[in-house]
Design a protein around this motif. Structure first.
Motif, PDB file in Angstrom:
ATOM      1  N   GLY A   1      10.837 -11.809 -98.417  1.00  0.00           N
ATOM      2  CA  GLY A   1      10.952 -11.572 -99.782  1.00  0.00           C
ATOM      3  C   GLY A   1      11.209  -9.994-100.052  1.00  0.00           C
ATOM      4  O   GLY A   1      10.814  -9.457-101.041  1.00  0.00           O
ATOM      5  N   LYS A   2      11.819  -9.367 -98.729  1.00  0.00           N
ATOM      6  CA  LYS A   2      12.048  -7.871 -98.906  1.00  0.00           C
ATOM      7  C   LYS A   2      13.200  -7.447 -99.600  1.00  0.00           C
ATOM      8  O   LYS A   2      13.508  -6.363 -99.849  1.00  0.00           O
ATOM      9  N   HIS A   3      13.960  -8.552-100.176  1.00  0.00           N
ATOM     10  CA  HIS A   3      15.400  -8.069-100.601  1.00  0.00           C
ATOM     11  C   HIS A   3      15.513  -8.872-101.708  1.00  0.00           C
ATOM     12  O   HIS A   3      14.964 -10.074-102.051  1.00  0.00           O
ATOM     13  N   ALA A   4      16.529  -8.419-102.814  1.00  0.00           N
ATOM     14  CA  ALA A   4      16.614  -8.935-104.035  1.00  0.00           C
ATOM     15  C   ALA A   4      17.505 -10.254-104.171  1.00  0.00           C
ATOM     16  O   ALA A   4      18.127 -10.321-102.849  1.00  0.00           O
TER      17      ALA A   4
ATOM     18  N   ARG B   1      14.892 -16.666-105.833  1.00  0.00           N
ATOM     19  CA  ARG B   1      13.461 -16.716-106.024  1.00  0.00           C
ATOM     20  C   ARG B   1      13.600 -17.829-107.075  1.00  0.00           C
ATOM     21  O   ARG B   1      13.670 -17.764-108.333  1.00  0.00           O
ATOM     22  N   ALA B   2      13.036 -19.067-106.594  1.00  0.00           N
ATOM     23  CA  ALA B   2      12.753 -20.202-107.566  1.00  0.00           C
ATOM     24  C   ALA B   2      11.776 -20.984-107.093  1.00  0.00           C
ATOM     25  O   ALA B   2      11.542 -21.190-105.660  1.00  0.00           O
ATOM     26  N   THR B   3      10.917 -21.619-107.904  1.00  0.00           N
ATOM     27  CA  THR B   3       9.965 -22.629-107.349  1.00  0.00           C
ATOM     28  C   THR B   3      10.455 -23.980-107.207  1.00  0.00           C
ATOM     29  O   THR B   3      11.195 -24.574-107.973  1.00  0.00           O
ATOM     30  N   HIS B   4      10.201 -24.507-105.912  1.00  0.00           N
ATOM     31  CA  HIS B   4      10.796 -25.642-105.553  1.00  0.00           C
ATOM     32  C   HIS B   4       9.564 -26.777-105.995  1.00  0.00           C
ATOM     33  O   HIS B   4       8.494 -26.581-105.702  1.00  0.00           O
ATOM     34  N   HIS B   5      10.223 -27.910-106.349  1.00  0.00           N
ATOM     35  CA  HIS B   5       9.584 -29.111-106.796  1.00  0.00           C
ATOM     36  C   HIS B   5       8.324 -29.374-105.685  1.00  0.00           C
ATOM     37  O   HIS B   5       7.534 -30.105-106.205  1.00  0.00           O
ATOM     38  N   ARG B   6       8.598 -29.162-104.371  1.00  0.00           N
ATOM     39  CA  ARG B   6       7.659 -29.797-103.416  1.00  0.00           C
ATOM     40  C   ARG B   6       7.168 -28.666-102.690  1.00  0.00           C
ATOM     41  O   ARG B   6       5.859 -28.564-102.314  1.00  0.00           O
ATOM     42  N   THR B   7       7.848 -27.491-102.368  1.00  0.00           N
ATOM     43  CA  THR B   7       7.482 -26.242-101.510  1.00  0.00           C
ATOM     44  C   THR B   7       6.862 -25.310-102.453  1.00  0.00           C
ATOM     45  O   THR B   7       6.435 -24.300-101.837  1.00  0.00           O
ATOM     46  N   GLY B   8       7.036 -25.311-103.751  1.00  0.00           N
ATOM     47  CA  GLY B   8       6.447 -24.360-104.774  1.00  0.00           C
ATOM     48  C   GLY B   8       7.049 -23.057-104.404  1.00  0.00           C
ATOM     49  O   GLY B   8       8.313 -22.821-104.471  1.00  0.00           O
ATOM     50  N   ASP B   9       6.343 -21.841-104.064  1.00  0.00           N
ATOM     51  CA  ASP B   9       6.855 -20.568-103.994  1.00  0.00           C
ATOM     52  C   ASP B   9       6.783 -20.064-102.578  1.00  0.00           C
ATOM     53  O   ASP B   9       6.922 -18.946-102.131  1.00  0.00           O
ATOM     54  N   LYS B  10       6.649 -21.141-101.787  1.00  0.00           N
ATOM     55  CA  LYS B  10       6.641 -20.700-100.247  1.00  0.00           C
ATOM     56  C   LYS B  10       7.947 -20.022 -99.840  1.00  0.00           C
ATOM     57  O   LYS B  10       7.896 -19.239 -98.813  1.00  0.00           O
ATOM     58  N   TRP B  11       9.225 -20.443-100.367  1.00  0.00           N
ATOM     59  CA  TRP B  11      10.350 -20.010 -99.729  1.00  0.00           C
ATOM     60  C   TRP B  11      10.834 -19.091-100.713  1.00  0.00           C
ATOM     61  O   TRP B  11      11.072 -19.451-101.974  1.00  0.00           O
ATOM     62  N   CYS B  12      11.570 -18.046-100.445  1.00  0.00           N
ATOM     63  CA  CYS B  12      12.679 -17.385-101.488  1.00  0.00           C
ATOM     64  C   CYS B  12      13.962 -17.210-100.853  1.00  0.00           C
ATOM     65  O   CYS B  12      14.935 -16.736-101.497  1.00  0.00           O
ATOM     66  N   ILE B  13      14.108 -17.913 -99.692  1.00  0.00           N
ATOM     67  CA  ILE B  13      15.409 -18.314 -99.198  1.00  0.00           C
ATOM     68  C   ILE B  13      15.622 -19.755 -98.994  1.00  0.00           C
ATOM     69  O   ILE B  13      14.622 -20.464 -98.677  1.00  0.00           O
ATOM     70  N   TYR B  14      16.826 -20.250 -99.461  1.00  0.00           N
ATOM     71  CA  TYR B  14      17.177 -21.697 -99.254  1.00  0.00           C
ATOM     72  C   TYR B  14      18.448 -22.151 -98.577  1.00  0.00           C
ATOM     73  O   TYR B  14      19.331 -21.175 -98.804  1.00  0.00           O
ATOM     74  N   PRO B  15      18.297 -23.107 -97.919  1.00  0.00           N
ATOM     75  CA  PRO B  15      19.643 -23.458 -97.092  1.00  0.00           C
ATOM     76  C   PRO B  15      20.745 -23.919 -97.929  1.00  0.00           C
ATOM     77  O   PRO B  15      20.406 -24.655 -99.014  1.00  0.00           O
ATOM     78  N   MET B  16      21.580 -23.711 -97.604  1.00  0.00           N
ATOM     79  CA  MET B  16      22.854 -24.171 -98.334  1.00  0.00           C
ATOM     80  C   MET B  16      23.091 -25.862 -98.005  1.00  0.00           C
ATOM     81  O   MET B  16      22.842 -26.046 -96.930  1.00  0.00           O
TER      82      MET B  16
END
Ligand code: ATP
Ligand code: MG
Length: 547
Positions: free
Chosen positions: A170-173, A202-217
């Motif tokens: 989460g160090k980058h926009a 930065r989006a809340t995932h329906h299962r992982t919540g806010d654990k990730w702020c990067i998401y795979p394509m």
């Protein structure tokens, strides 16, 4: 295990290019058991196109003694909802009786996907790109121009790894950096020009919540999902054909690094289902629901599996449809009547017959004693004596269809008109005496010796045969007459909606009809109907009346 219907060296009559691939893989020993998957994104309800894919994937698994996973492709944190997850599980269960209801989630593999990304970075197969979105797009080139290398493409693996970890932490926009595969910016296949693997969001995932702020394509995640689950044959629609080189590139790199084992999944493309008169796109279907054009996702006019179910369509009908259309490598249009026809054929075999008067007109049999009643016997199915018989009360006042009487008959009209005789199906022959305008009633007398099933039944020959329901015993019910939602062949939006796609009427039904069956019933001469809530839905008419 090989397809029991196939003799060695002789393709089955229902063989196709997918079965041939599978059989070759089993024969060569490349794969030991077939494993397929159905991978919906939980961003809407499933439609007829998905049904084709479900039946194909689960069907091949069953046929070759393998297995099939339901896996939610929930890598995109936006737009995904629990309601969709639940409805999808429900629809698959309904369509595939052997499905155990267990669902897998791509998001459960996020840790592993990330581990794979670190490996690709460390091995020099991926880099963090910090170009603006516009520059990235411009430097991709197009069909006639090769792409240009990003100025960040030559970052060292160490620098890439620390940047990737900062992205994760989460160090980058959002949008500041993208992780990309390092393949070739000059590949003739644009999908191979250093495709994006991860984005910051930065989006809340329906299962992982806010654990990730990067998401795979999707294109990165999907092959890994398949490989993790040991999928052998990954079936997808034709538009993914150009993605296949990247699918293979990625899995082979990860296998080289010891992260995945052989045999790796093979992507095989087939033509998507395109049907006339319906829209098969979640995006467009969502709009129908949001704009309240229909009464929710399971409105019986929707081409969704949930809608089809309320409409009265059957899983067996879907299977016949899937079988009939088969799979091909060529996109083509299927006429919607093919789908309806498959349903109709199945219902003709299984639906018990009942009498229902949809447009009631009263008939009085003047020589039938007032207060008298008798029971008439009728088969539940004309061709299936094993379905048994039922009895229907008969009395002096009956409901008949308004269109079964004409004051002045048109040519070739054999039903009721003054002086003419018809048979009341499974009852007596009657002779029409006229029509009383004041009471809106048709008058008749019956011929007592002509009762169906008695020796005198054939003593009087008639050309017309009409159904009826005893007024005193009739069951009054609401009926929803559904028709196609769109008039046009290839609807793209809401401008050619069929204004008559739903008509509600009240009908008079033979008594005891509610207990006939939980499923579809044939109302003789009218079509197939299914109980729904307090009334009945018309599933489909007896014949294709659309053309
Ligand atoms: P839509 O375009 O309606 O939103 P989609 O392809 O985005 O559909 P997914 O949830 O990604 O929907 O699809 C799950 C699976 O169903 C995929 O494997 C996809 O190939 C398959 N599928 C989707 N539409 C069709 C179709 N019309 N015919 C056959 N298979 C389909
Ligand atoms: Mg999709």
């Amino acid at each position: 295990m090989s397809n029991p219907a196939t003799k060695p060296g002789q393709p089955a009559s229902h063989s196709n290019f997918i079965r041939q691939r599978i059989e070759a893989d089993l024969a060569s020993g490349r794969v030991k058991a077939v494993k397929t998957r159905f991978p919906p994104e939980p961003n809407g309800y499933l439609h007829l196109g998905h049904a084709k894919s479900i039946l194909l994937n689960f069907g091949l698994a069953r046929e070759y003694g393998g297995s099939c996973n339901l896996r939610f492709d929930d890598t995109n944190p936006e737009k995904e909802e629990q309601e969709y997850v639940d409805s999808i599980i429900d629809s698959v269960k309904w369509l595939v009786p052997e499905f155990d209801g267990k669902a897998l989630f791509a998001s459960d593999y996020f840790d592993f996907m990330y581990q794979c990304a670190e490996y690709l970075v460390s091995s020099g197969n991926a880099y963090v790109d910090s170009q603006s979105a516009d520059d990235m797009k411009r430097n991709r080139g197009d069909f006639t121009h090769p792409g240009l290398d990003s100025p960040f493409r030559s970052r060292s693996p160490e620098e890439n790894l620390s940047l990737l970890r900062e992205m994760r932490d989460g160090k980058h926009a959002d949008g500041a950096h993208v992780l990309r595969a390092k393949i070739s910016m000059t590949s003739p296949n644009i999908n191979m020009r250093d495709p994006a693997l991860y984005r910051i969001k930065r989006a809340t995932h329906h299962r992982t919540g806010d654990k990730w702020c990067i998401y795979p394509m999707y294109t990165y995640a999907h092959p890994i999902e398949d490989a993790v689950e040991g999928i052998t044959h990954s079936l997808c629609t034709l538009e993914f054909e150009d993605q296949r080189p990247f699918y293979d590139w990625l899995l082979n790199k990860l296998a080289d690094g010891g992260l995945l084992q052989h045999p790796l999944p093979q992507q095989i493309e087939f033509a998507r289902l395109q049907s006339t008169h319906v829209m098969l796109s979640k995006r467009l279907l969502i709009k129908l629901v949001e704009d309240k054009v229909v009464d929710g996702w399971d409105d019986p006019r929707m081409p969704t599996i949930a809608g089809a179910r309320r409409r009265g369509y059957t899983p067996e009908g879907f299977r016949r449809f899937a079988e009939r259309i088969g799979v091909s490598k060529e996109n083509s249009w299927i006429d919607y009547s093919v789908f309806e026809d498959c349903m109709r054929q199945h219902m003709d075999e299984v639906a018990p017959r009942r009498f229902a008067v949809l447009d009631p007109l009263k008939l009085v049999i003047e020589n039938y004693p007032e207060g008298q009643e008798e029971m008439m016997e009728a088969p539940n199915h004309p061709k299936k004596p094993e379905m048994g018989k039922r009895t229907m009360p008969f009395s002096r006042e009956l409901w008949i269809e308004r269109e079964d009487y004409q004051e002045t008959p048109e040519p070739k009209y054999f039903r009721l008109f003054p002086g003419n005789k018809v048979r009341l199906r499974f009852g007596y022959v009657i002779e029409c005496l006229g029509y009383d305008k004041a009471t809106d009633t048709v008058r008749a007398k019956y011929l007592p010796e002509t009762k169906s099933g008695t020796p005198g039944a054939d003593s009087v020959k008639v050309k017309g045969n009409i159904h009826w329901v005893s007024v005193k015993h009739a069951h009054d019910a609401g009926i929803r007459l559904y028709d196609r939602l769109f008039k046009g062949e290839k609807p793209q939006g809401q401008d050619d909606l069929n204004a008559d796609s739903l008509r509600t009427i009240r009908a008079q039904l033979e008594p005891g009809i509610g207990t006939a069956a939980a499923g579809v019933i044939q109302f003789e001469r009218h079509g197939y109907f299914v109980p729904d809530g307090s009334g009945f839905n018309r599933t489909v008419t007896l014949r294709d009346a659309w053309q």
